[in-house]
Write a protein that holds these residues in place. Structure first.
Motif, short mmCIF file in Angstrom:
data_model
loop_
_atom_site.label_atom_id
_atom_site.label_comp_id
_atom_site.label_asym_id
_atom_site.label_seq_id
_atom_site.Cartn_x
_atom_site.Cartn_y
_atom_site.Cartn_z
N UNK A 197 27.00 -5.10 17.44
CA UNK A 197 27.88 -3.94 17.36
C UNK A 197 27.15 -2.61 17.37
N UNK A 198 25.84 -2.60 17.16
CA UNK A 198 25.07 -1.35 17.18
C UNK A 198 24.33 -1.25 18.51
N UNK A 199 24.53 -0.18 19.27
CA UNK A 199 23.89 -0.03 20.59
C UNK A 199 22.37 0.12 20.47
N UNK A 200 21.64 -0.11 21.54
CA UNK A 200 20.17 0.02 21.51
C UNK A 200 19.69 1.44 21.24
N UNK A 201 20.52 2.44 21.56
CA UNK A 201 20.10 3.83 21.33
C UNK A 201 20.43 4.32 19.92
N UNK A 202 20.83 3.41 19.05
CA UNK A 202 21.16 3.76 17.66
C UNK A 202 20.23 2.99 16.74
N UNK A 203 19.68 3.67 15.73
CA UNK A 203 18.78 3.02 14.77
C UNK A 203 19.46 1.83 14.12
N UNK A 204 18.72 0.74 14.00
CA UNK A 204 19.27 -0.50 13.45
C UNK A 204 19.75 -1.47 14.52
N UNK A 205 19.84 -1.00 15.77
CA UNK A 205 20.32 -1.84 16.86
C UNK A 205 19.20 -2.63 17.51
N UNK A 206 19.48 -3.28 18.63
CA UNK A 206 18.46 -4.08 19.33
C UNK A 206 17.24 -3.24 19.70
N UNK A 207 16.06 -3.75 19.37
CA UNK A 207 14.81 -3.06 19.69
C UNK A 207 14.47 -1.91 18.77
N UNK A 208 15.28 -1.65 17.76
CA UNK A 208 15.02 -0.51 16.88
C UNK A 208 13.79 -0.73 16.02
N UNK A 209 13.03 0.34 15.80
CA UNK A 209 11.88 0.31 14.90
C UNK A 209 12.31 0.46 13.45
N UNK A 210 13.58 0.81 13.24
CA UNK A 210 14.13 1.01 11.89
C UNK A 210 14.89 -0.25 11.50
N UNK A 211 14.49 -0.87 10.40
CA UNK A 211 15.15 -2.11 9.98
C UNK A 211 16.56 -1.84 9.47
N UNK A 212 17.47 -2.73 9.81
CA UNK A 212 18.86 -2.63 9.38
C UNK A 212 18.95 -2.66 7.86
N UNK A 213 18.18 -3.51 7.22
CA UNK A 213 18.26 -3.69 5.77
C UNK A 213 17.83 -2.44 5.02
N UNK A 214 16.89 -1.66 5.58
CA UNK A 214 16.36 -0.50 4.85
C UNK A 214 17.14 0.78 5.04
N UNK A 215 18.19 0.75 5.89
CA UNK A 215 18.90 1.99 6.19
C UNK A 215 19.85 2.42 5.08
N UNK A 216 20.16 1.52 4.14
CA UNK A 216 21.09 1.87 3.08
C UNK A 216 22.53 1.79 3.56
N UNK A 217 23.46 1.82 2.60
CA UNK A 217 24.88 1.67 2.92
C UNK A 217 25.35 2.73 3.91
N UNK A 218 25.05 4.00 3.63
CA UNK A 218 25.58 5.07 4.48
C UNK A 218 24.89 5.12 5.83
N UNK A 219 23.62 4.74 5.89
CA UNK A 219 22.95 4.68 7.18
C UNK A 219 23.53 3.60 8.07
#
Length: 572
Positions: A197-219
């Protein structure tokens, strides 16, 4: 009586002389304390003199009527005090009719009941503590050396220490609980579904350098609320197609970029800035025509409506970048303003350096911040006026609901600073005011502070204890009927009262943040955003497109609240 009345009467001109010699200053609490002492000295002297005259008159009348002291024994302090308070209040407000904008005042009996209840509870607690301390003091004095007074003093000290330790323990436990809630995963999607559901151009999506777990609830909720550039075939039941192409009636120019780095994605501010820069490169954010630097609120929240409106207006040709600095709600994150300011400054200067070294076209750079996010965004330019934004290559800025505590806001809206371009900055209540100001100046302001007149967050500050604020001064905007959106103006009968106005504004600040339906009033700026973003950021759209954006944003908010209602604290 004569000597006492003379002393009381002498205090009145003395207090007035001090008030005249020391005009109020917002940034000088010591001067404010001296003025308060002088004002109370004069008010007490006047009250004492009037009470002395009343008492002397009662004795004289008692003697003339030969009542044997019965009239003189009547206590006059209460009726004289009430009379003075009533006359003073009428003198302050008599020249203006009270305007409530259709809102009924609180019933006097109800208000009195609340006041009596609060005072009664506090008095009961104090009486209980006193009785318990006296009992313990007598018991301890009977078995241990030392008089009861010594043990009574020790008991009071022990109670205060225990109260402080208990309050500290409750505070830290509450903060840990709040922070755990804002770090909790969003149960609205299954594990691993973020890749879908998260596009590649959005943090947390496929290929992202930002981990989904570390983004916090609001992220994570910010990532899930991104706008799709093209229609999506596999939508959840009941969710309409809200893609850029469908809403704007024209194909998207690019896939919008959303870079978001949470507190748990890296351990230090420098590491978070490094990660954000790497994510900007990965997503191609610097290839977009508009780059928006966003400072979030205390929990890390970024206004979903603002982000979506930007992406619609820019037809996807826009990138946003955000660094989280706290896990707590904004009122509990005031101690982290410095950390947020330094973190933002580091990232923004590094982005500026990268853009200057970049060959070819460069994106326009704009700022956005809401509430404490506006404060932490503006703090980067503290003591630099509007010149600081120009020096850093900031083309436009929109701040909504800026807290009164922002010193930069006061610096650029008060006085005459050499580093402030007056026509470049404006504070407005609604879009109609912005249009009128643009017509008056001949060009639109580049740095706009949207602050509703009835938003308590923009009014509350500690200097209300000692300084009459500008928004209650002679130049205050008057109430105006027929204004679309947020009510405009301050009722003319409102007056600054030391201490009282501070606590009234504190309550107003809390009430302004109460969640309500989609609109533009108090601390809710969602319905304002499409037209403000279009005008301030220079993103033109037709009237029909603006109406479609406004309609679909309200639908998006309803869908979002329905989908994310299971997330603790996400809908507030």
């Amino acid at each position: 009586h004569t000597a006492a009345i003379a002393v009381d009467a002498a205090a009145v001109p003395l207090g007035l002389a001090v008030l005249r010699a020391l005009p109020p200053r917002a940034e000088d609490p010591l001067r404010g304390a001296v003025r308060q002492a002088a004002w109370r000295l004069g008010a007490t002297g006047l009250s004492g003199a009037l009470l002395g005259f009343a008492d002397a008159g009662a004795h004289a009348l008692d003697d003339r009527l030969r009542l044997g002291g019965r009239l003189a024994a009547v206590p006059l302090a209460v009726p004289v005090g009430l009379g003075i308070a009533y006359v003073g209040d009428r003198l302050r407000t008599g020249e203006h009719a009270e305007s409530t904008d259709g809102v009924d005042a609180a019933p006097p009996l109800s208000s009195a009941g609340v006041a009596v209840g609060i005072v009664g509870c506090l008095a009961g607690a104090a009486y209980g503590e006193q009785a318990l301390t006296d009992l313990l003091a007598r018991r301890l004095a009977a078995v241990l050396p030392g008089p009861p007074d010594l043990w009574r003093l020790a008991g009071h000290a022990g109670f205060l220490v225990g109260l402080g330790l208990g309050a500290s323990a409750v505070w830290h436990r509450a903060m840990r609980r709040i922070e755990s809630m804002t770090s909790a995963d969003a149960p609205v999607i299954e594990p691993g579904e973020d890749q879908r559901w998260v596009p590649p151009t959005v943090s947390g999506g496929p290929g992202s350098l930002v981990s989904w777990a570390g983004m916090g609830r609001d992220g994570r909720l910010h990532a899930l609320a991104s706008v799709r550039p093209r229609p999506v075939a596999d939508l959840p039941p009941g969710v309409p197609d809200m893609s850029i192409a469908t809403v704007m009636g024209t194909p998207a120019l690019a896939d919008p970029v959303q870079v978001y780095v949470g507190l748990d994605n890296a351990s230090t501010g420098r590491a978070r800035a490094d990660l954000a820069l790497a994510e900007l490169e990965r997503t191609g954010a610097l290839d977009r025509s508009l780059l928006v630097l966003v400072s979030p609120t205390g929990t890390g929240y970024v206004n979903y409506v603002a982000t979506a409106a930007l992406q619609y207006l820019a037809l996807g040709d826009v990138a946003t970048v955000t660094l989280q600095y706290s896990r707590r709600p904004s009122p509990l994150s005031l101690g982290m303003v410095r950390q947020a300011r330094e973190q933002n400054r580091l990232l923004w200067l590094r982005i500026l350096r990268r853009l200057r070294d970049r060959p070819g076209p460069r994106p326009r750079v704009a700022l956005f911040g809401e509430s404490l996010g506006a404060h932490t965004s503006q703090d980067v330019f503290l003591h630099w006026g509007t010149l600081g934004l120009d020096a850093m290559g900031i083309d436009r800025a929109l701040w909504i609901g800026t807290p009164y505590g922002s010193k930069w806001m006061r610096q650029v809206t008060r006085g005459d600073r050499l580093d402030v371009e007056r026509d470049a900055v404006a504070v407005v209540n609604d879009h109609a005011q912005l249009v009128s100001l643009t017509q008056e100046r001949g060009s639109g302001p580049r740095f706009v502070l949207l602050s509703h007149d009835n938003d308590g967050v923009t009014k509350f500050g500690p200097d209300l204890l000692w300084y009459p604020p500008d928004w209650l001064g002679p130049s205050r905007p008057g109430p105006q009927a027929g204004v679309v959106g947020s009510p405009r103006g301050i009722p003319p009968a409102m007056r600054w009262r030391p201490v009282t106005t501070f606590f009234q504004s504190l309550v107003d600040m809390k009430n302004a943040q109460t969640a309500g339906p989609f609109g533009a009033s108090q601390h809710d700026y969602r319905a304002d955003l499409p037209r403000f973003l279009s005008d301030v950021y220079g993103l033109p759209a037709t009237e029909e497109q603006l109406r479609r954006i406004e309609d679909i944003l309200e639908v998006r908010e309803a869908v979002r609240e329905k989908l994310f209602a299971v997330v603790p604290g996400a809908v507030a």
